[in-house]
Design a protein around this motif. Sequence first.
Motif, mmCIF file in Angstrom:
data_model
loop_
_atom_site.group_PDB
_atom_site.id
_atom_site.type_symbol
_atom_site.label_atom_id
_atom_site.label_comp_id
_atom_site.label_asym_id
_atom_site.label_seq_id
_atom_site.Cartn_x
_atom_site.Cartn_y
_atom_site.Cartn_z
ATOM 1 N N SER A 63 0.921 -1.378 -0.488
ATOM 2 C CA SER A 63 -0.237 -0.099 0.163
ATOM 3 C C SER A 63 0.538 1.240 -0.022
ATOM 4 O O SER A 63 0.140 1.927 -0.894
ATOM 5 C CB SER A 63 -1.212 -0.032 0.810
ATOM 6 O OG SER A 63 -2.134 -1.191 1.554
ATOM 7 N N LYS A 67 0.601 3.896 -2.621
ATOM 8 C CA LYS A 67 0.245 5.024 -2.325
ATOM 9 C C LYS A 67 0.961 6.526 -2.642
ATOM 10 O O LYS A 67 0.741 7.621 -3.329
ATOM 11 C CB LYS A 67 0.290 5.370 -0.519
ATOM 12 C CG LYS A 67 -0.327 6.640 0.684
ATOM 13 C CD LYS A 67 -0.012 6.569 1.451
ATOM 14 C CE LYS A 67 -0.579 8.055 1.637
ATOM 15 N NZ LYS A 67 -0.082 8.452 3.866
ATOM 16 N N PHE A 106 -8.896 -5.871 -1.657
ATOM 17 C CA PHE A 106 -8.702 -4.922 -1.134
ATOM 18 C C PHE A 106 -7.695 -3.759 -1.128
ATOM 19 O O PHE A 106 -8.062 -2.733 -0.471
ATOM 20 C CB PHE A 106 -9.019 -6.321 0.235
ATOM 21 C CG PHE A 106 -9.211 -5.382 1.756
ATOM 22 C CD1 PHE A 106 -10.191 -4.088 1.954
ATOM 23 C CD2 PHE A 106 -8.362 -5.003 2.544
ATOM 24 C CE1 PHE A 106 -10.395 -4.058 2.822
ATOM 25 C CE2 PHE A 106 -8.344 -4.216 3.666
ATOM 26 C CZ PHE A 106 -9.057 -3.577 4.160
ATOM 27 N N ALA A 107 -6.771 -4.727 -0.602
ATOM 28 C CA ALA A 107 -5.523 -3.322 -0.228
ATOM 29 C C ALA A 107 -5.274 -2.336 -1.139
ATOM 30 O O ALA A 107 -5.261 -1.056 -1.126
ATOM 31 C CB ALA A 107 -4.041 -4.225 -0.215
ATOM 32 N N GLU A 110 -8.405 0.325 -0.959
ATOM 33 C CA GLU A 110 -8.915 0.994 -0.182
ATOM 34 C C GLU A 110 -7.248 2.113 -0.134
ATOM 35 O O GLU A 110 -7.695 3.417 0.221
ATOM 36 C CB GLU A 110 -7.772 -0.248 1.998
ATOM 37 C CG GLU A 110 -8.656 -0.913 1.951
ATOM 38 C CD GLU A 110 -9.935 0.614 3.292
ATOM 39 O OE1 GLU A 110 -9.023 1.223 3.983
ATOM 40 O OE2 GLU A 110 -11.023 0.710 2.350
ATOM 41 N N THR A 111 -6.313 2.235 -0.790
ATOM 42 C CA THR A 111 -5.447 2.837 -1.239
ATOM 43 C C THR A 111 -6.489 3.380 -2.656
ATOM 44 O O THR A 111 -5.770 4.588 -2.374
ATOM 45 C CB THR A 111 -3.475 2.420 -1.689
ATOM 46 O OG1 THR A 111 -3.557 1.019 -1.012
ATOM 47 C CG2 THR A 111 -2.956 3.123 -1.404
ATOM 48 N N ARG A 113 -9.279 4.305 -2.410
ATOM 49 C CA ARG A 113 -10.595 4.908 -2.038
ATOM 50 C C ARG A 113 -10.076 6.202 -1.574
ATOM 51 O O ARG A 113 -10.599 7.472 -2.102
ATOM 52 C CB ARG A 113 -11.263 4.348 -0.516
ATOM 53 C CG ARG A 113 -12.533 5.031 0.051
ATOM 54 C CD ARG A 113 -12.800 3.766 0.649
ATOM 55 N NE ARG A 113 -12.461 3.417 0.944
ATOM 56 C CZ ARG A 113 -12.659 3.915 2.863
ATOM 57 N NH1 ARG A 113 -13.401 4.923 2.732
ATOM 58 N NH2 ARG A 113 -11.831 3.333 3.619
ATOM 59 N N ALA A 114 -8.803 6.175 -0.396
ATOM 60 C CA ALA A 114 -8.154 7.417 -0.222
ATOM 61 C C ALA A 114 -7.686 8.699 -1.077
ATOM 62 O O ALA A 114 -7.800 10.379 -1.166
ATOM 63 C CB ALA A 114 -6.753 6.451 0.946
ATOM 64 N N TYR A 174 -17.577 -1.164 -2.533
ATOM 65 C CA TYR A 174 -16.892 0.414 -2.727
ATOM 66 C C TYR A 174 -17.808 1.257 -3.475
ATOM 67 O O TYR A 174 -17.597 2.309 -3.072
ATOM 68 C CB TYR A 174 -14.986 0.151 -3.012
ATOM 69 C CG TYR A 174 -14.039 -0.218 -1.576
ATOM 70 C CD1 TYR A 174 -13.279 0.464 -1.628
ATOM 71 C CD2 TYR A 174 -14.647 -1.841 -0.797
ATOM 72 C CE1 TYR A 174 -12.605 0.264 -0.386
ATOM 73 C CE2 TYR A 174 -14.114 -2.058 0.154
ATOM 74 C CZ TYR A 174 -13.268 -1.295 0.252
ATOM 75 O OH TYR A 174 -12.177 -1.668 1.827
ATOM 76 N N TYR A 178 -18.690 3.557 -0.697
ATOM 77 C CA TYR A 178 -18.689 4.526 -0.753
ATOM 78 C C TYR A 178 -18.504 6.314 -1.697
ATOM 79 O O TYR A 178 -17.626 6.625 -2.126
ATOM 80 C CB TYR A 178 -16.831 4.453 -0.568
ATOM 81 C CG TYR A 178 -16.566 3.584 0.676
ATOM 82 C CD1 TYR A 178 -16.570 4.108 1.966
ATOM 83 C CD2 TYR A 178 -15.782 2.130 0.466
ATOM 84 C CE1 TYR A 178 -16.084 3.052 3.533
ATOM 85 C CE2 TYR A 178 -15.550 1.332 1.621
ATOM 86 C CZ TYR A 178 -15.912 1.954 2.989
ATOM 87 O OH TYR A 178 -15.484 1.343 3.889
#
Length: 353
Positions: A63, A67, A106-107, A110-111, A113-114, A174, A178
């Motif tokens: 991640s 990022k 999933f990882a 999440e990254t 999405r942020a 997601y 989200y």
Amino acid sequence: MHMILVTGGAGFIGANFVLDWLTESQESVINLDKLTYAGNLNNLVSLKNDPRHLFIHADINDSETLKKLLSEYQPRAVLHFAAESHVDRSIHGPAAFIQTNVNGTFALLETVRAYWQNLDSDKKSMFRFLHVSTDEVYGTLEADDPPFTETTAYAPNSPYSASKAASDHLVRAYHHTYGLPTLTTNCSNNYGPLHFPEKLIPLVITNARAGKELPIYGDGSQVRDWLYVSDHCAAIRRVLESGIPGETYNIGGWNEKTNLNVVHAICDLLDELQPKENGSYRDQIRHVKDRPGHDKRYAIDARKIERELHWKPAESFETGLRKTVGWYLSNDVWTEQVLSGDYKNWVNLQYQT
């Protein structure tokens, strides 16, 4: 400057997508690949000096690297090809499939999405996350069943297809939870250049030419819908361009063939293009014990993508297979390096793995 980020872009479908993308577009590509056994930088050798292509050796579970890439390059889209994809391997070692296909997705989500939530409103509305999946999540069909549609219930039957089904569900969640603007594609069996020779078509081509047996599971009556990889890439470009966020699009070739039909067709092409001194390549066919839980039939109903996005495959199975066999006949060095494992040497030297 606009650019996209592709995961798994050194594998079979991902590499073909990157090559086709840079042929069709001037938009740059960040290409992230873990370089497992099926990731091959030789697939991308023609891009060695292309400034539009940036290769990053990394895992989608990393991640921090993801990022940094997202922050630095600000891609307008992430296209997620990275996956463990061989059913036989999933039967013998399912853990890797959970790690990459479930945990990795999933990882990544999440990254992404942020990253997406911190974009300004214009970039946020334009951003897309496109998830590339498989028809195997739908399970199996009987001979008279209608093909899979986008609303067919999921019924995966192998560790591989179960892991891809899980990743599809995460992507859907997601979007609905989200608001992440996701697109999902479920494709039928791909074939074409750069295909790692563990799958049926490249395995038969390479074994036939080497004088080895051509193994067919059971009686060879299992049916698959075959999609030429460049057609698949064109469909993905179209979905990225005009697909509706939250929607799923099935991508198929309208080419249902039994495994035995496919092997016969390959043998007949080789008999024509590189004939043996004696007999036919069909003489090398051997039927072997069927694998556990072998799905009987897959078939894709691709009318939605044709109706809504005006895409349909350009290649028939006959034209696509001729191109595929021709590519393997003209690329012995690539095949020899894959079969010997030499394609990994550059990676070991470069990354000290």
